[in-house]
Design a protein around this motif. Structure first.
Motif, PDB file in Angstrom:
ATOM      1  N   ALA A 381       0.863  -1.260  -0.081  1.00  0.00           N
ATOM      2  CA  ALA A 381       0.070   0.091   0.045  1.00  0.00           C
ATOM      3  C   ALA A 381       1.015   1.257   0.030  1.00  0.00           C
ATOM      4  O   ALA A 381       0.520   2.233  -0.281  1.00  0.00           O
ATOM      5  N   HIS A 382       2.200   1.054   0.169  1.00  0.00           N
ATOM      6  CA  HIS A 382       3.078   2.360   0.119  1.00  0.00           C
ATOM      7  C   HIS A 382       3.819   2.429  -1.135  1.00  0.00           C
ATOM      8  O   HIS A 382       4.063   1.535  -1.577  1.00  0.00           O
ATOM      9  N   ASP A 383       3.772   3.791  -1.491  1.00  0.00           N
ATOM     10  CA  ASP A 383       4.407   3.938  -2.908  1.00  0.00           C
ATOM     11  C   ASP A 383       5.950   3.327  -2.960  1.00  0.00           C
ATOM     12  O   ASP A 383       6.430   3.113  -4.068  1.00  0.00           O
ATOM     13  N   ASP A 384       6.673   3.810  -2.155  1.00  0.00           N
ATOM     14  CA  ASP A 384       7.820   3.252  -2.101  1.00  0.00           C
ATOM     15  C   ASP A 384       8.494   1.853  -1.491  1.00  0.00           C
ATOM     16  O   ASP A 384       9.401   1.701  -1.377  1.00  0.00           O
ATOM     17  N   VAL A 385       7.478   1.038  -1.500  1.00  0.00           N
ATOM     18  CA  VAL A 385       7.610  -0.534  -1.222  1.00  0.00           C
ATOM     19  C   VAL A 385       6.829  -1.234  -2.444  1.00  0.00           C
ATOM     20  O   VAL A 385       5.675  -0.987  -2.842  1.00  0.00           O
ATOM     21  N   GLU A 386       7.765  -2.350  -3.277  1.00  0.00           N
ATOM     22  CA  GLU A 386       7.267  -2.959  -4.025  1.00  0.00           C
ATOM     23  C   GLU A 386       7.223  -4.612  -3.631  1.00  0.00           C
ATOM     24  O   GLU A 386       8.264  -4.887  -3.056  1.00  0.00           O
ATOM     25  N   VAL A 387       6.226  -5.192  -3.827  1.00  0.00           N
ATOM     26  CA  VAL A 387       6.072  -6.746  -3.546  1.00  0.00           C
ATOM     27  C   VAL A 387       6.487  -7.319  -5.013  1.00  0.00           C
ATOM     28  O   VAL A 387       5.944  -7.088  -5.819  1.00  0.00           O
ATOM     29  N   LEU A 388       7.607  -8.113  -4.722  1.00  0.00           N
ATOM     30  CA  LEU A 388       8.289  -8.741  -6.264  1.00  0.00           C
ATOM     31  C   LEU A 388       7.590 -10.079  -6.611  1.00  0.00           C
ATOM     32  O   LEU A 388       7.741 -10.466  -7.559  1.00  0.00           O
ATOM     33  N   ASN A 389       6.802 -10.915  -5.558  1.00  0.00           N
ATOM     34  CA  ASN A 389       6.322 -12.016  -6.109  1.00  0.00           C
ATOM     35  C   ASN A 389       4.891 -12.287  -6.039  1.00  0.00           C
ATOM     36  O   ASN A 389       4.199 -11.406  -5.357  1.00  0.00           O
ATOM     37  N   ASP A 390       4.409 -13.157  -6.800  1.00  0.00           N
ATOM     38  CA  ASP A 390       2.834 -13.612  -6.435  1.00  0.00           C
ATOM     39  C   ASP A 390       2.911 -14.103  -5.271  1.00  0.00           C
ATOM     40  O   ASP A 390       3.370 -15.393  -4.895  1.00  0.00           O
ATOM     41  N   VAL A 391       2.249 -13.683  -4.223  1.00  0.00           N
ATOM     42  CA  VAL A 391       2.042 -14.235  -2.699  1.00  0.00           C
ATOM     43  C   VAL A 391       1.087 -15.596  -2.664  1.00  0.00           C
ATOM     44  O   VAL A 391      -0.041 -15.158  -2.237  1.00  0.00           O
ATOM     45  N   SER A 392       1.552 -16.614  -3.024  1.00  0.00           N
ATOM     46  CA  SER A 392       0.614 -17.797  -3.286  1.00  0.00           C
ATOM     47  C   SER A 392       0.766 -18.656  -2.114  1.00  0.00           C
ATOM     48  O   SER A 392      -0.057 -19.556  -1.792  1.00  0.00           O
ATOM     49  N   LEU A 397       8.347 -11.384  -1.002  1.00  0.00           N
ATOM     50  CA  LEU A 397       9.798 -10.781  -1.371  1.00  0.00           C
ATOM     51  C   LEU A 397       9.454  -9.169  -1.305  1.00  0.00           C
ATOM     52  O   LEU A 397       8.239  -8.708  -2.267  1.00  0.00           O
ATOM     53  N   VAL A 398      10.323  -8.280  -0.817  1.00  0.00           N
ATOM     54  CA  VAL A 398       9.798  -6.832  -0.687  1.00  0.00           C
ATOM     55  C   VAL A 398      10.981  -6.146  -1.220  1.00  0.00           C
ATOM     56  O   VAL A 398      12.062  -6.376  -0.440  1.00  0.00           O
ATOM     57  N   ARG A 399      10.794  -5.081  -2.017  1.00  0.00           N
ATOM     58  CA  ARG A 399      11.985  -4.442  -2.122  1.00  0.00           C
ATOM     59  C   ARG A 399      11.472  -2.898  -1.887  1.00  0.00           C
ATOM     60  O   ARG A 399      10.378  -2.463  -1.888  1.00  0.00           O
ATOM     61  N   PHE A 400      12.495  -2.118  -1.516  1.00  0.00           N
ATOM     62  CA  PHE A 400      12.123  -0.685  -0.934  1.00  0.00           C
ATOM     63  C   PHE A 400      12.830   0.223  -1.771  1.00  0.00           C
ATOM     64  O   PHE A 400      14.230   0.204  -2.008  1.00  0.00           O
ATOM     65  N   LEU A 401      12.133   1.234  -2.476  1.00  0.00           N
ATOM     66  CA  LEU A 401      12.620   2.179  -3.357  1.00  0.00           C
ATOM     67  C   LEU A 401      13.244   3.397  -2.786  1.00  0.00           C
ATOM     68  O   LEU A 401      12.715   3.722  -1.742  1.00  0.00           O
ATOM     69  N   SER A 402      14.186   3.852  -3.266  1.00  0.00           N
ATOM     70  CA  SER A 402      14.826   4.867  -2.476  1.00  0.00           C
ATOM     71  C   SER A 402      15.062   6.119  -3.817  1.00  0.00           C
ATOM     72  O   SER A 402      15.012   5.974  -4.664  1.00  0.00           O
ATOM     73  N   PRO A 403      14.811   7.379  -3.197  1.00  0.00           N
ATOM     74  CA  PRO A 403      14.733   8.582  -3.974  1.00  0.00           C
ATOM     75  C   PRO A 403      15.883   8.807  -4.975  1.00  0.00           C
ATOM     76  O   PRO A 403      15.874   9.234  -5.883  1.00  0.00           O
ATOM     77  N   ASP A 404      16.810   8.114  -4.213  1.00  0.00           N
ATOM     78  CA  ASP A 404      18.220   8.263  -5.300  1.00  0.00           C
ATOM     79  C   ASP A 404      18.668   7.120  -6.079  1.00  0.00           C
ATOM     80  O   ASP A 404      19.614   7.255  -6.760  1.00  0.00           O
ATOM     81  N   GLY A 405      17.472   6.333  -5.968  1.00  0.00           N
ATOM     82  CA  GLY A 405      17.750   5.322  -7.232  1.00  0.00           C
ATOM     83  C   GLY A 405      18.508   4.122  -6.925  1.00  0.00           C
ATOM     84  O   GLY A 405      18.455   3.267  -7.704  1.00  0.00           O
TER      85      GLY A 405
END
Ligand SMILES: *Cc1c(COP(=O)(O)O)cnc(C)c1O
Length: 469
Positions: A381-392, A397-405
């Motif tokens: 639900a947070h813009d700077d958090v990405e879930v990378l897998n289908d959670v079956s 798997l979670v990835r955290f996005l940084s403003p600096d790339g």
């Protein structure tokens, strides 16, 4: 000789255990003491003489506790680690007290009987063929090893080669096909078995890490000779399941043996809502699973299953003049595992299955999956958090996005901060070339509140300014 003092050290251990377990929800999940300090706290010269047993137990507990990663906690989500169910833990204490050497029925009749019963229960629970043989080993690694030893025996026997007698020098070459996202314990088992990791032809996988049946068919057609196919249900990153029914059909058509690494995924076969993920699993030739992951039995506990009991026994069994081999119908565990003397680890498995029952096991596994989905939903639900897998299943798997790339660097920093912050504990991984936090929900005691508190802690640690405080 004085009368032995059982009560002193055992009371200390009991009180320490109870104190530890009841305080668990309030403890930081990670260890609070670092390596040099632990070495110092536990070290010292070789003890010159005796010391009171109760004191030793008390001092050991005091010195060791800060160095524990509190994996039995409901907020431990690292690797794929279960907690210890109370009944299983208590039964495991008894196994230690009774100190049975569970290799022979003659030496440990109750341990043998319990393993036979628990083995039959598991075969039924997973829906495996009735004749399936079972070995109680230390974990998934040794279950994979034992199953692949049975496979090696059988596939070479069909070529007229006796590998137990003659070894591998001069033997027909065995080919092993396994998905690119297989667990590394498969490669390691092949090293131990003298087949070598280069025996593996990797089979392409899809975006979730599942073996592609078309790629398997192609790979099978490309070579010949005795072949073992290793499927995986429940990958350690995504929790994905290879399409095991399709794999069995294709591989058996080509005359191959199919082994299934189901260290945690096989438990989905016990859950009505998840069983479809394992469709066709009963057609395989051997299976590996863990007790210490989803059954929540204390370490160490793994199970190997083989649809060809004679191959299982041919690979593992032993006969010796000084041993007392079980009379007709009596089970000698030594014929099903690589160990000689061994711990009676069936008692804990028996107690866990009996306390939970079929529905309790299904509820436990399903609850973990529901909570994993909640983790994914709340974090995504947070813009700077990405879930990378289908959670079956139970893996996120979670990835955290940084403003600096530098998303990799930021994600690793978040994992590191979370581990130090103490509310919960997760580990990291690399998935498809990208750094990720791995969340595995595998503990019987984890509840919604544990997940919500952990989500909040993770989000705190992911704030851009979290590193400065
Ligand atoms: C954990 C795991 C293993 C290894 O099991 P151990 O119990 O650690 O020996 C093997 N395969 C898979 C898929 C696993 O998740």
């Amino acid at each position: 000789m004085d009368k032995p003092d059982w009560a002193g050290p055992l009371t200390e251990a009991y009180e320490r255990s109870l104190g530890y377990l009841t305080a668990l929800p309030d403890r930081p999940v990670g260890n609070t003491m670092n390596w040099p300090d632990l070495r110092e706290a536990l070290g010292g010269p070789l003890p010159e003489g005796p010391e009171d047993a109760r004191d030793v137990v008390a001092k050991l507990a005091t010195a060791a506790e800060p160095g524990l990663v509190n994996t039995p906690s409901g907020r431990f989500f690292g690797f794929v680690v279960g907690g210890a169910h109370p009944a299983a833990l208590a039964a495991d204490w008894l196994a230690t007290t009774w100190d049975q050497n569970a290799c022979l029925a003659a030496l440990a009749p109750s341990a043998s009987a319990v393993e036979e019963v628990a083995g039959e229960w598991l075969v039924r629970l997973f829906g495996l063929p009735v004749q399936t043989s079972v070995g109680f080993v230390t974990g998934g690694q040794m279950a994979n090893f034992t199953a692949l030893a049975a496979a090696r025996h059988e596939m070479l026997r069909r070529e007229g080669w006796d590998v137990e007698a003659d070894g591998l020098a001069g033997a027909p070459r065995l080919r092993v096909l396994a998905g690119r996202q297989r667990h590394d314990s498969i490669d390691r088992a092949l090293r131990f078995l003298g087949l070598g990791r280069n025996a593996i032809t990797p089979v392409e996988t899809d975006d979730q890490g599942r073996m592609r049946p078309d790629a398997l068919a192609e790979a099978l057609a490309e070579g010949g000779g005795p072949t073992i196919v290793c499927a995986q249900i429940g990958g350690v990153n995504t929790g994905a399941f290879d399409p095991v029914g399709e794999i069995c059909a294709i591989a058996h058509e080509a005359g191959a043996w199919v082994h299934v690494d189901g260290a945690f995924g096989l438990w989905a076969a016990a859950v009505p809502r998840l069983r479809h993920l394992t469709a066709g699993v009963e057609q395989a030739d051997s299976w590996a699973t863990d007790g210490h992951k989803w059954l929540n039995v204390p370490y160490d506990s793994g199970m190997v299953f083989c649809a060809h009991p004679e191959a299982h026994r041919a690979a593992m069994g032993i006969r010796a003049g000084y041993l007392i081999h079980g009379a007709d119908g009596e089970r000698d565990a030594i014929d099903y595992t690589p160990d000689f003397s061994r711990r009676a680890r069936g008692f804990a498995v028996y107690a866990a299955i009996r306390t939970l029952g079929r529905t309790g096991i299904a509820d436990l596994v399903e609850r973990c999956c529901t909570l994993a989905a909640r983790f994914a939903e709340r974090l995504a639900a947070h813009d700077d958090v990405e879930v990378l897998n289908d959670v079956s299943l139970n893996q996120v798997l979670v990835r955290f996005l940084s403003p600096d790339g530098d998303h990799d660097g930021h994600t690793r920093a978040v994992v590191d901060r979370v581990q130090r912050e103490g509310t919960c504990w997760m580990s990291g991984t690399i998935w498809q070339g990208r750094a990720a936090m791995r969340i595995s929900v595998s503990n019987w005691s984890t509840d919604q509140d544990d997940v919500d508190r952990s989500v909040e802690a993770i989000l705190r640690c992911a704030r851009p300014d979290a590193g400065d405080r």
